[in-house]
Design a protein around this motif. Structure first.
Motif, PDB file in Angstrom:
ATOM      1  N   ALA A 383       7.217 -40.801  54.230  1.00 21.17           N
ATOM      2  CA  ALA A 383       6.762 -40.206  52.786  1.00 21.17           C
ATOM      3  C   ALA A 383       7.729 -38.892  52.311  1.00 21.17           C
ATOM      4  O   ALA A 383       7.612 -38.799  51.430  1.00 21.17           O
ATOM      5  CB  ALA A 383       5.275 -39.481  53.253  1.00 21.17           C
ATOM      6  N   PHE A 384       8.552 -38.785  53.133  1.00 22.27           N
ATOM      7  CA  PHE A 384       9.436 -37.318  52.977  1.00 22.27           C
ATOM      8  C   PHE A 384      10.811 -38.127  52.883  1.00 22.27           C
ATOM      9  O   PHE A 384      11.770 -37.113  52.910  1.00 22.27           O
ATOM     10  CB  PHE A 384       9.316 -36.486  54.442  1.00 22.27           C
ATOM     11  N   ALA A 385      11.008 -39.223  52.433  1.00 23.13           N
ATOM     12  CA  ALA A 385      12.653 -39.779  52.446  1.00 23.13           C
ATOM     13  C   ALA A 385      13.287 -39.243  51.211  1.00 23.13           C
ATOM     14  O   ALA A 385      14.254 -38.771  51.652  1.00 23.13           O
ATOM     15  CB  ALA A 385      12.441 -41.336  52.336  1.00 23.13           C
ATOM     16  N   SER A 386      12.827 -39.170  50.179  1.00 20.74           N
ATOM     17  CA  SER A 386      13.445 -38.369  49.059  1.00 20.74           C
ATOM     18  C   SER A 386      13.529 -37.133  49.210  1.00 20.74           C
ATOM     19  O   SER A 386      14.754 -36.400  49.040  1.00 20.74           O
ATOM     20  CB  SER A 386      12.555 -38.604  47.825  1.00 20.74           C
ATOM     21  N   LEU A 387      12.665 -36.118  49.730  1.00 19.58           N
ATOM     22  CA  LEU A 387      12.884 -34.903  50.022  1.00 19.58           C
ATOM     23  C   LEU A 387      13.837 -34.764  51.120  1.00 19.58           C
ATOM     24  O   LEU A 387      14.792 -33.895  51.015  1.00 19.58           O
ATOM     25  CB  LEU A 387      11.804 -34.223  50.654  1.00 19.58           C
ATOM     26  N   ASP A 388      14.131 -35.624  52.060  1.00 16.73           N
ATOM     27  CA  ASP A 388      14.772 -35.514  53.253  1.00 16.73           C
ATOM     28  C   ASP A 388      16.400 -35.679  52.644  1.00 16.73           C
ATOM     29  O   ASP A 388      17.220 -35.019  53.165  1.00 16.73           O
ATOM     30  CB  ASP A 388      14.679 -36.401  54.407  1.00 16.73           C
ATOM     31  N   GLY A 393      21.495 -33.804  51.257  1.00 16.68           N
ATOM     32  CA  GLY A 393      22.642 -33.402  50.367  1.00 16.68           C
ATOM     33  C   GLY A 393      22.854 -32.034  49.891  1.00 16.68           C
ATOM     34  O   GLY A 393      24.124 -31.443  49.990  1.00 16.68           O
ATOM     35  N   ILE A 394      22.066 -31.112  49.798  1.00 19.65           N
ATOM     36  CA  ILE A 394      22.300 -29.666  49.554  1.00 19.65           C
ATOM     37  C   ILE A 394      22.655 -28.964  50.914  1.00 19.65           C
ATOM     38  O   ILE A 394      23.885 -28.293  50.598  1.00 19.65           O
ATOM     39  CB  ILE A 394      20.802 -28.830  49.122  1.00 19.65           C
ATOM     40  N   LEU A 395      22.272 -29.226  52.109  1.00 22.86           N
ATOM     41  CA  LEU A 395      23.068 -28.606  53.266  1.00 22.86           C
ATOM     42  C   LEU A 395      24.416 -29.015  53.476  1.00 22.86           C
ATOM     43  O   LEU A 395      25.395 -28.325  53.791  1.00 22.86           O
ATOM     44  CB  LEU A 395      22.349 -29.114  54.491  1.00 22.86           C
ATOM     45  N   GLU A 396      24.680 -30.453  52.981  1.00 25.11           N
ATOM     46  CA  GLU A 396      26.044 -30.865  53.019  1.00 25.11           C
ATOM     47  C   GLU A 396      26.974 -30.133  52.129  1.00 25.11           C
ATOM     48  O   GLU A 396      28.381 -30.028  52.211  1.00 25.11           O
ATOM     49  CB  GLU A 396      26.175 -32.450  52.809  1.00 25.11           C
ATOM     50  N   SER A 404      25.753 -23.478  59.099  1.00 24.15           N
ATOM     51  CA  SER A 404      24.567 -22.813  58.083  1.00 24.15           C
ATOM     52  C   SER A 404      23.234 -23.190  58.834  1.00 24.15           C
ATOM     53  O   SER A 404      22.368 -22.463  58.639  1.00 24.15           O
ATOM     54  CB  SER A 404      24.885 -23.660  56.776  1.00 24.15           C
ATOM     55  N   VAL A 405      23.050 -24.423  59.399  1.00 22.54           N
ATOM     56  CA  VAL A 405      21.907 -24.870  59.896  1.00 22.54           C
ATOM     57  C   VAL A 405      21.560 -24.003  61.018  1.00 22.54           C
ATOM     58  O   VAL A 405      20.207 -23.782  61.149  1.00 22.54           O
ATOM     59  CB  VAL A 405      22.055 -26.250  60.264  1.00 22.54           C
ATOM     60  N   LYS A 406      22.360 -23.788  61.843  1.00 27.76           N
ATOM     61  CA  LYS A 406      22.003 -22.775  62.787  1.00 27.76           C
ATOM     62  C   LYS A 406      21.679 -21.456  62.617  1.00 27.76           C
ATOM     63  O   LYS A 406      20.875 -20.914  63.126  1.00 27.76           O
ATOM     64  CB  LYS A 406      23.643 -22.336  63.755  1.00 27.76           C
ATOM     65  N   LYS A 460       7.965 -24.203  53.302  1.00 32.55           N
ATOM     66  CA  LYS A 460       7.976 -24.415  54.898  1.00 32.55           C
ATOM     67  C   LYS A 460       8.315 -25.873  55.355  1.00 32.55           C
ATOM     68  O   LYS A 460       8.841 -25.953  56.363  1.00 32.55           O
ATOM     69  CB  LYS A 460       6.486 -24.337  55.298  1.00 32.55           C
ATOM     70  N   SER A 461       8.669 -26.764  54.461  1.00 27.29           N
ATOM     71  CA  SER A 461       8.749 -27.967  54.345  1.00 27.29           C
ATOM     72  C   SER A 461      10.473 -27.973  54.946  1.00 27.29           C
ATOM     73  O   SER A 461      10.928 -28.986  55.590  1.00 27.29           O
ATOM     74  CB  SER A 461       8.704 -29.004  53.190  1.00 27.29           C
ATOM     75  N   LEU A 462      11.172 -27.044  54.522  1.00 33.34           N
ATOM     76  CA  LEU A 462      12.597 -26.798  54.968  1.00 33.34           C
ATOM     77  C   LEU A 462      12.771 -26.791  56.553  1.00 33.34           C
ATOM     78  O   LEU A 462      13.319 -27.494  57.321  1.00 33.34           O
ATOM     79  CB  LEU A 462      13.277 -25.909  54.413  1.00 33.34           C
ATOM     80  N   SER A 463      11.930 -25.870  56.985  1.00 33.80           N
ATOM     81  CA  SER A 463      11.728 -25.502  58.439  1.00 33.80           C
ATOM     82  C   SER A 463      11.252 -26.732  59.235  1.00 33.80           C
ATOM     83  O   SER A 463      11.793 -27.205  60.293  1.00 33.80           O
ATOM     84  CB  SER A 463      11.004 -24.375  58.961  1.00 33.80           C
ATOM     85  N   ASP A 464      10.091 -27.838  58.656  1.00 35.15           N
ATOM     86  CA  ASP A 464       9.633 -28.753  59.172  1.00 35.15           C
ATOM     87  C   ASP A 464      10.910 -29.857  59.202  1.00 35.15           C
ATOM     88  O   ASP A 464      10.905 -30.662  60.269  1.00 35.15           O
ATOM     89  CB  ASP A 464       8.586 -29.482  58.397  1.00 35.15           C
ATOM     90  N   PHE A 465      11.549 -30.070  58.147  1.00 39.65           N
ATOM     91  CA  PHE A 465      12.713 -30.750  58.330  1.00 39.65           C
ATOM     92  C   PHE A 465      13.574 -30.597  59.127  1.00 39.65           C
ATOM     93  O   PHE A 465      14.229 -31.449  60.125  1.00 39.65           O
ATOM     94  CB  PHE A 465      13.231 -30.910  57.011  1.00 39.65           C
ATOM     95  N   LEU A 466      14.175 -29.356  59.400  1.00 37.58           N
ATOM     96  CA  LEU A 466      15.345 -28.921  60.377  1.00 37.58           C
ATOM     97  C   LEU A 466      14.692 -29.162  61.878  1.00 37.58           C
ATOM     98  O   LEU A 466      15.573 -29.285  62.546  1.00 37.58           O
ATOM     99  CB  LEU A 466      15.836 -27.503  59.977  1.00 37.58           C
ATOM    100  N   GLU A 467      13.228 -29.073  62.329  1.00 43.44           N
ATOM    101  CA  GLU A 467      13.047 -28.985  63.475  1.00 43.44           C
ATOM    102  C   GLU A 467      12.561 -30.606  63.859  1.00 43.44           C
ATOM    103  O   GLU A 467      12.340 -30.595  65.146  1.00 43.44           O
ATOM    104  CB  GLU A 467      11.560 -28.392  63.499  1.00 43.44           C
ATOM    105  N   ASP A 468      12.832 -31.299  62.890  1.00 41.59           N
ATOM    106  CA  ASP A 468      12.564 -32.859  63.377  1.00 41.59           C
ATOM    107  C   ASP A 468      13.755 -33.535  63.493  1.00 41.59           C
ATOM    108  O   ASP A 468      14.212 -33.946  62.246  1.00 41.59           O
ATOM    109  CB  ASP A 468      11.376 -33.470  62.095  1.00 41.59           C
ATOM    110  N   PRO A 469      14.029 -33.945  64.583  1.00 35.68           N
ATOM    111  CA  PRO A 469      15.099 -34.925  64.947  1.00 35.68           C
ATOM    112  C   PRO A 469      15.176 -36.200  63.991  1.00 35.68           C
ATOM    113  O   PRO A 469      16.304 -36.702  63.650  1.00 35.68           O
ATOM    114  CB  PRO A 469      15.549 -34.825  66.356  1.00 35.68           C
TER     115      PRO A 469
END
Length: 614
Positions: A383-388, A393-396, A404-406, A460-469
């Motif tokens: 369900a989060f495929a597009s958001l991910d 893309g933005i992080l890259e 930056s992710v650290k 908050k979804s950014l933190s959710d994304f970064l914390e989920d491998p």
């Protein structure tokens, strides 16, 4: 029953600080940075108000002024619904506030569905119509602990009522004076003492029909676990968090259920299991529910918002025609706003982030929009495929995305929330904040309108994304690696005997260095090469406040032995031990014996890391 390894130390003379030594190995998931002081068994960035202070001063000590819907901290960019969008759901909520039978309304929906934006617009509308009695916008991404700790919710709502309703101020303050320990009680008792009891008294002489009707609490799912506790596993932390969700909801439902409480409470949250289970346990008809699903037509609203914002960008750039159509035609996309709406999968955060990225002006808008349209996911089951894909893309786009992710993972761990301190600790060279995070301003705001650092995550979804491998893939950082990064930054500042990045103005430098040296206590036990000498430890000691130096030396003496084995210390540990013992001798301080903690964790059987119930 297993005895706790936590032992109580003596309070430092002349202070209200109670030192607690924990001889157990600590799970890095429980770590937060920015404060080693412990007040009343709770860790916060500042002392709790003294019970001897005036009742209003004590109340204000537990009020989160940044949680109000129109606070300066939330700013003018706080989430709101775009005109002509989410009209049906807003109309339903406003209608319930005015005429609803149930006194509690639960607004829920998946991450990124626009709950906070809807609540922000409802708050504005109620405020304009003088129907807003109080509001609390909980935010885990806010750096201030008062924005996501349960301890501040009821006092803040009571304070809002105190400011609005004539005659209530004196009654609330009198209730606090009669119950000086109210702020240390459970939320259900706070509700009775701070709100219900004063309102019952006031209703004997006042007409409650003239009072505002709406009380809003947004983001209950972002209320965090108890502060000041050590969690052996992430499961224990999650249990504490869910217990706090239930306690907050129970207090709000008790408030609404009382006959003298004439307000309607609107609660917004994700449909987390603990929250869903709590509401399901209530009697039928106790709570009205609105779930943000396809019934409310999110795709049409998202397309409308996308078209309006892309048109605005074109107008600001002087484009004469719908410029985004040209970009879409080149990629075989007939209707760009509709395409983005379909990609969003009902998540407003997707289109909001995409628009912010196109607005960054790091390239021509055509190029930025083209990038967004090309960041597509091939997965149909997530369900989060597009958001991910958008986040990836933005992080890259950062010149050093791994670093930056650290930074992004580290920022929420600084519990004191001083953005200047975060900036000074993380920067290894002047200007590094702009260099690393400048390309990511569609994800995180790095400066406020006055040019000061702020480090505010838009969602908050950014933190959710970064914390989920599984979601962030190669960007994932383990807790151990994150702790190692923060330890490295603090050790580098120690080796440099000062900051490596931008240096603050002269008047603020001493305070910043003291904060850095206090934070260093969390990291001196981390395994590292001894690339410094006694003069560096003396530099650390020289920046401790005189009245608290004894306390910090004791904490340092304990922490530096954290990773020693039973028989010997490492080179860095030996250096610190020698210096700390010298400070103790010179000042006639007592230090705990090394046997109290050295090797203790090695000698006992380690606890399993699994969070499963037995």
């Amino acid at each position: 029953m297993k005895k706790s390894s936590r032992k109580k130390g003596k309070a430092v003379a002349g202070s209200n600080i109670s030192t607690t030594y924990d001889t157990s190995r600590r799970d890095s998931s429980s770590r937060h940075y920015g404060d080693n002081r412990q007040y009343n068994n709770h860790y916060y960035g500042a002392p709790m108000p003294s019970p001897n202070r005036h009742p209003q001063n004590r109340l204000e000590g537990y009020v989160s002024k940044g949680a109000a819907h129109n606070s300066l901290e939330r700013g003018i960019d706080a989430p709101k619904c775009h005109p002509k969008t989410r009209e049906m759901v807003q109309e339903n909520i406003l209608s319930h506030i005015a005429r609803g039978k149930e006194k509690v309304l639960w607004l829920s929906g998946p991450a990124g569905a626009g709950k906070s934006a809807i609540m922000g617009s409802i708050a504005d509308q109620c405020y304009t119509e003088r129907q807003l009695a109080g509001s609390f916008f909980i935010s885990k991404s806010a750096l201030s602990v008062d924005r996501h700790s349960k301890r501040y919710i009821i006092p803040t709502l009571a304070f809002h009522l105190l400011e609005l309703i004539p005659g209530l101020r004196e009654l609330i303050l009198a209730s606090i004076k009669r119950n000086p320990s109210v702020f240390d009680k459970k939320l259900q008792h706070q509700v009775e003492i701070l709100i219900l009891r004063p309102i019952r008294e006031l209703c004997k002489t006042a007409d409650a029909s003239e009072w505002p009707r709406a009380m809003l609490v947004d983001g209950v799912d972002e209320c965090t676990a108890d502060e000041g506790r050590e969690y052996e596993t992430e499961y224990e932390r999650q249990e504490s968090k869910e217990a706090n969700h239930r306690e907050v909801l129970s207090a709000l439902v008790k408030l609404a259920s009382n006959p003298t409480f004439s307000f309607r409470i609107v609660i917004a949250s994700r449909p987390e299991n603990a929250i869903e289970e709590y509401f399901s346990s209530l009697r039928k008809g106790a709570v009205a529910r609105i779930f943000l699903d396809e019934m409310y037509g999110p795709e049409d609203d998202i397309a409308l918002y996308g078209e309006a914002m892309l048109t605005k960008i074109g107008r600001e750039c002087g484009f004469l025609r719908p410029w985004y159509s040209q970009v879409g035609e080149a990629l075989g996309i007939e209707d760009v706003p509709r395409h983005l709406a379909q990609q969003s999968l009902g998540q407003f955060i997707y289109i909001a982030t995409a628009i912010r990225y196109v607005q960054t002006k790091s390239k021509a808008p055509h190029k930025l929009l083209e990038q967004v349209l090309n960041w597509r996911s091939n997965s149909n089951c997530n369900a989060f495929a597009s958001l991910d894909a958008l986040y990836t893309g933005i992080l890259e786009s950062s010149p050093d995305s791994a670093l930056s992710v650290k930074w992004l993972r580290s920022i929420p761990l600084f519990r004191q929330g001083d953005p200047w301190l975060i900036k000074f600790i993380l920067e290894s060279s002047p200007g590094q904040t702009q260099y690393l995070l400048g390309p990511l301003v569609s994800l995180v705001c790095i400066v406020d309108r006055r040019g000061n650092p702020i480090f505010h995550f838009y969602h908050k979804s950014l933190s959710d994304f970064l914390e989920d491998p599984k979601r962030c893939g190669t960007f994932h950082i383990t807790d151990d690696d994150l702790e190692g990064f923060l330890a490295h930054r603090h050790i580098e500042i120690l080796k440099n005997k000062g900051l490596q990045g931008q240096v603050p103005r002269k008047g603020a430098l001493d305070g910043v260095l003291e904060g850095v040296c206090i934070n260093l206590l969390n990291h001196i036990g981390h395994l590292h090469k001894k690339e410094y000498d006694a003069s560096h430890v003396d530099w650390w000691f020289s920046h401790l406040r005189r009245g608290l130096a004894q306390h910090y030396v004791k904490v340092a003496y304990e922490n530096v032995h954290k990773n020693c084995d039973f028989l010997s210390c490492g080179p860095a540990c030996e250096l610190w031990t020698e210096c700390l013992m010298r400070y103790a001798r010179q000042n006639h301080w007592m230090l705990p014996s090394r046997e109290r903690f050295s090797g203790f964790a090695v000698a006992r059987k380690p606890k399993p890391k699994s969070g499963k119930r037995k």
